[in-house]
Design a protein around this motif. Structure first.
Motif, short mmCIF file in Angstrom:
data_model
loop_
_atom_site.label_atom_id
_atom_site.label_comp_id
_atom_site.label_asym_id
_atom_site.label_seq_id
_atom_site.Cartn_x
_atom_site.Cartn_y
_atom_site.Cartn_z
N GLY A 1 0.83 -1.19 0.00
CA GLY A 1 0.00 0.00 0.00
C GLY A 1 0.86 1.24 0.00
O GLY A 1 2.08 1.19 -0.11
N ARG A 2 0.18 2.36 0.12
CA ARG A 2 0.89 3.64 0.11
C ARG A 2 1.49 3.98 1.46
O ARG A 2 2.38 4.79 1.56
N TYR A 3 0.98 3.36 2.53
CA TYR A 3 1.42 3.71 3.88
C TYR A 3 2.04 2.51 4.56
O TYR A 3 1.66 1.37 4.31
N THR A 4 2.96 2.80 5.47
CA THR A 4 3.51 1.71 6.27
C THR A 4 2.49 1.33 7.33
O THR A 4 1.53 2.07 7.59
N GLU A 5 2.68 0.20 7.94
CA GLU A 5 1.77 -0.26 9.00
C GLU A 5 1.76 0.74 10.16
O GLU A 5 0.71 1.04 10.73
#
Length: 88
Positions: A7-11
């Motif tokens: 995805g575009r964001y880290t966890e």
């Protein structure tokens, strides 16, 4: 071989965002008749706003215009009048 990002964001970013939303925001949901959503979406786009901003601005404008603020007695209400509403 480097791992592909899912995805575009880290966890960690996602977790921080969800925490912020949970602690600082409330959600309002409502329904409109079929076909009306597009009317509002187009109007919001023409105004250069998201639909959420469009509706919030419209609601805030009505509240201010009609004297509906929480600390306001409301339109046509005399806070100095004695008795209950409807009493003469």
């Amino acid at each position: 071989m480097p791992e592909e990002k899912k995805g575009r964001y880290t966890e960690a970013q996602n977790k921080a965002t969800q925490k912020y939303i949970r602690e600082n925001l409330e959600e309002i949901k409502f329904r409109v008749r079929k076909g009306e959503k597009d009317k509002y979406r187009v109007a919001a786009e023409r105004a250069g706003m998201s639909m959420a901003k469009f509706f919030l601005d419209a609601a805030d404008e009505k509240i201010a215009r009609d004297g509906l603020e929480e600390d306001s007695p409301g339109p046509g209400i005399n806070p100095d009048a004695e008795g209950k509403i409807g009493e003469e």
